[in-house]
Write a protein that holds these residues in place. Sequence first.
Motif, PDB file in Angstrom:
ATOM      1  N   ALA A 109       0.808  -1.221   0.000  1.00  0.00           N
ATOM      2  CA  ALA A 109       0.000   0.000   0.000  1.00  0.00           C
ATOM      3  C   ALA A 109       0.840   1.270   0.000  1.00  0.00           C
ATOM      4  O   ALA A 109       0.327   2.360  -0.270  1.00  0.00           O
ATOM      5  CB  ALA A 109      -0.943   0.004   1.205  1.00  0.00           C
ATOM      6  N   GLY A 110       2.133   1.153   0.331  1.00  0.00           N
ATOM      7  CA  GLY A 110       2.999   2.327   0.367  1.00  0.00           C
ATOM      8  C   GLY A 110       3.351   2.798   1.764  1.00  0.00           C
ATOM      9  O   GLY A 110       3.956   3.869   1.929  1.00  0.00           O
ATOM     10  N   LYS A 111       3.021   2.013   2.771  1.00  0.00           N
ATOM     11  CA  LYS A 111       3.217   2.433   4.155  1.00  0.00           C
ATOM     12  C   LYS A 111       4.697   2.640   4.498  1.00  0.00           C
ATOM     13  O   LYS A 111       5.087   3.680   5.028  1.00  0.00           O
ATOM     14  CB  LYS A 111       2.610   1.393   5.120  1.00  0.00           C
ATOM     15  N   SER A 112       5.521   1.634   4.212  1.00  0.00           N
ATOM     16  CA  SER A 112       6.941   1.731   4.554  1.00  0.00           C
ATOM     17  C   SER A 112       7.631   2.807   3.727  1.00  0.00           C
ATOM     18  O   SER A 112       8.511   3.517   4.226  1.00  0.00           O
ATOM     19  CB  SER A 112       7.632   0.381   4.342  1.00  0.00           C
ATOM     20  N   THR A 113       7.236   2.944   2.467  1.00  0.00           N
ATOM     21  CA  THR A 113       7.807   3.998   1.622  1.00  0.00           C
ATOM     22  C   THR A 113       7.531   5.367   2.233  1.00  0.00           C
ATOM     23  O   THR A 113       8.394   6.260   2.210  1.00  0.00           O
ATOM     24  CB  THR A 113       7.212   3.920   0.204  1.00  0.00           C
ATOM     25  N   LEU A 114       6.350   5.539   2.789  1.00  0.00           N
ATOM     26  CA  LEU A 114       5.989   6.819   3.405  1.00  0.00           C
ATOM     27  C   LEU A 114       6.921   7.140   4.573  1.00  0.00           C
ATOM     28  O   LEU A 114       7.414   8.270   4.700  1.00  0.00           O
ATOM     29  CB  LEU A 114       4.538   6.760   3.881  1.00  0.00           C
ATOM     30  N   LEU A 115       7.201   6.157   5.429  1.00  0.00           N
ATOM     31  CA  LEU A 115       8.102   6.390   6.552  1.00  0.00           C
ATOM     32  C   LEU A 115       9.522   6.661   6.068  1.00  0.00           C
ATOM     33  O   LEU A 115      10.224   7.516   6.618  1.00  0.00           O
ATOM     34  CB  LEU A 115       8.097   5.195   7.508  1.00  0.00           C
ATOM     35  N   ARG A 116       9.963   5.933   5.050  1.00  0.00           N
ATOM     36  CA  ARG A 116      11.307   6.150   4.508  1.00  0.00           C
ATOM     37  C   ARG A 116      11.433   7.545   3.908  1.00  0.00           C
ATOM     38  O   ARG A 116      12.494   8.167   3.984  1.00  0.00           O
ATOM     39  CB  ARG A 116      11.633   5.074   3.475  1.00  0.00           C
ATOM     40  N   ALA A 117      10.356   8.051   3.336  1.00  0.00           N
ATOM     41  CA  ALA A 117      10.369   9.426   2.838  1.00  0.00           C
ATOM     42  C   ALA A 117      10.510  10.422   3.986  1.00  0.00           C
ATOM     43  O   ALA A 117      11.266  11.395   3.889  1.00  0.00           O
ATOM     44  CB  ALA A 117       9.091   9.704   2.043  1.00  0.00           C
ATOM     45  N   HIS A 149      -6.619  -0.361  17.823  1.00  0.00           N
ATOM     46  CA  HIS A 149      -7.168  -0.312  19.172  1.00  0.00           C
ATOM     47  C   HIS A 149      -6.259   0.395  20.168  1.00  0.00           C
ATOM     48  O   HIS A 149      -6.726   0.824  21.232  1.00  0.00           O
ATOM     49  CB  HIS A 149      -7.505  -1.726  19.665  1.00  0.00           C
ATOM     50  N   MET A 150      -4.961   0.556  19.846  1.00  0.00           N
ATOM     51  CA  MET A 150      -4.086   1.247  20.784  1.00  0.00           C
ATOM     52  C   MET A 150      -3.659   2.633  20.307  1.00  0.00           C
ATOM     53  O   MET A 150      -2.967   3.341  21.010  1.00  0.00           O
ATOM     54  CB  MET A 150      -2.838   0.398  21.096  1.00  0.00           C
ATOM     55  N   SER A 151      -4.108   3.028  19.112  1.00  0.00           N
ATOM     56  CA  SER A 151      -3.713   4.307  18.545  1.00  0.00           C
ATOM     57  C   SER A 151      -4.764   5.376  18.802  1.00  0.00           C
ATOM     58  O   SER A 151      -5.897   5.087  19.186  1.00  0.00           O
ATOM     59  CB  SER A 151      -3.491   4.166  17.032  1.00  0.00           C
ATOM     60  N   ASP A 152      -4.363   6.615  18.566  1.00  0.00           N
ATOM     61  CA  ASP A 152      -5.297   7.734  18.714  1.00  0.00           C
ATOM     62  C   ASP A 152      -5.986   8.075  17.402  1.00  0.00           C
ATOM     63  O   ASP A 152      -7.196   8.300  17.366  1.00  0.00           O
ATOM     64  CB  ASP A 152      -4.542   8.964  19.236  1.00  0.00           C
ATOM     65  N   HIS A 153      -5.218   8.102  16.330  1.00  0.00           N
ATOM     66  CA  HIS A 153      -5.748   8.481  15.029  1.00  0.00           C
ATOM     67  C   HIS A 153      -5.116   7.571  13.984  1.00  0.00           C
ATOM     68  O   HIS A 153      -4.007   7.067  14.195  1.00  0.00           O
ATOM     69  CB  HIS A 153      -5.407   9.945  14.717  1.00  0.00           C
ATOM     70  N   ALA A 154      -5.823   7.346  12.884  1.00  0.00           N
ATOM     71  CA  ALA A 154      -5.298   6.408  11.894  1.00  0.00           C
ATOM     72  C   ALA A 154      -5.622   6.865  10.482  1.00  0.00           C
ATOM     73  O   ALA A 154      -6.621   7.562  10.233  1.00  0.00           O
ATOM     74  CB  ALA A 154      -5.870   5.008  12.122  1.00  0.00           C
ATOM     75  N   TYR A 155      -4.741   6.446   9.581  1.00  0.00           N
ATOM     76  CA  TYR A 155      -4.921   6.664   8.152  1.00  0.00           C
ATOM     77  C   TYR A 155      -4.843   5.303   7.471  1.00  0.00           C
ATOM     78  O   TYR A 155      -3.979   4.482   7.810  1.00  0.00           O
ATOM     79  CB  TYR A 155      -3.831   7.571   7.590  1.00  0.00           C
ATOM     80  N   VAL A 156      -5.717   5.061   6.513  1.00  0.00           N
ATOM     81  CA  VAL A 156      -5.715   3.815   5.755  1.00  0.00           C
ATOM     82  C   VAL A 156      -5.198   4.115   4.353  1.00  0.00           C
ATOM     83  O   VAL A 156      -5.742   4.995   3.654  1.00  0.00           O
ATOM     84  CB  VAL A 156      -7.125   3.203   5.670  1.00  0.00           C
ATOM     85  N   LEU A 157      -4.143   3.405   3.957  1.00  0.00           N
ATOM     86  CA  LEU A 157      -3.586   3.556   2.620  1.00  0.00           C
ATOM     87  C   LEU A 157      -4.020   2.385   1.742  1.00  0.00           C
ATOM     88  O   LEU A 157      -4.055   1.243   2.187  1.00  0.00           O
ATOM     89  CB  LEU A 157      -2.054   3.574   2.661  1.00  0.00           C
ATOM     90  N   SER A 158      -4.293   2.696   0.486  1.00  0.00           N
ATOM     91  CA  SER A 158      -4.544   1.672  -0.520  1.00  0.00           C
ATOM     92  C   SER A 158      -3.921   2.142  -1.821  1.00  0.00           C
ATOM     93  O   SER A 158      -4.220   3.250  -2.297  1.00  0.00           O
ATOM     94  CB  SER A 158      -6.049   1.441  -0.707  1.00  0.00           C
ATOM     95  N   LEU A 159      -3.005   1.343  -2.351  1.00  0.00           N
ATOM     96  CA  LEU A 159      -2.311   1.678  -3.594  1.00  0.00           C
ATOM     97  C   LEU A 159      -1.710   3.079  -3.543  1.00  0.00           C
ATOM     98  O   LEU A 159      -1.749   3.845  -4.516  1.00  0.00           O
ATOM     99  CB  LEU A 159      -3.265   1.543  -4.784  1.00  0.00           C
ATOM    100  N   GLY A 160      -1.147   3.408  -2.384  1.00  0.00           N
ATOM    101  CA  GLY A 160      -0.423   4.660  -2.235  1.00  0.00           C
ATOM    102  C   GLY A 160      -1.250   5.870  -1.882  1.00  0.00           C
ATOM    103  O   GLY A 160      -0.706   6.954  -1.681  1.00  0.00           O
TER     104      GLY A 160
END
Length: 236
Positions: free
Chosen positions: A39-47, A200-211
């Motif tokens: 989905a692009g999650k790790s790429t986002l952190l690396r950026a 369940h342990m986070s405050d806010h969340a974002y869902v990625l799909s295909l970047g």
Amino acid sequence: MTLLLEGVTVSFGAMHACEQVSLVAPPGRVTTVVGANGAGKSTLLRACAGLVRLHSGSIALNGVDLAGVAPAERVRLGLGFVPEGRATIGELSLEENLLLGALTRPASSVRGRLDAMYDLFPALRGRRRQRADTLSGGERQQLAIARALMAEPQALLLDEPSLGLAPLVVAQILELVNHLSKQTSMCILLVEQNAAKALHMSDHAYVLSLGRVVAEGPARELASDSRLLHAYLGVA
């Protein structure tokens, strides 16, 4: 310290790994990014860490634009990064790994940081002279987080900290992440493959799909949206 992403796009050739991603990770909160594999999650952190180049958009840490800022300088500005895979140096001792995390700090503060890490991760204290590659998976993950914390970050990027760990260890790691955000006012941006536990342990969340961001909101609200979980996270 707040981490702010606006319109972040990362491209590899003609493919957009992340496309027009905007999010905010405020202090004292755990902000989670979830999504299927690819989905692009790790790429986002690396950026965010400066390890891949942006095609467009911006990343700012407490109002400071990170465009053109080298990864080491981002650490000095207060950004910590724990990559996927417990990337410790196996040939070095546990304490030598920790000392590497303090290279940007004044020498006078290092002893105090070591003591603080052993207090935070008591399982590591008695193993300080052991080679990192002799530790269990859970201990190596603790070491990877502790090494990032040695630099006293105000914002922490965590990429798949529960990957390959037993359920009990996963619960301990995620509980620690929550504790860090609340007790230190640290901004934490978490990418996690265990979507149900992370939400369940986070405050806010974002869902990625295909970047792309396809949903965002309070994490517990997203966790209760069965259609969203099924469509984008593969949760029945």
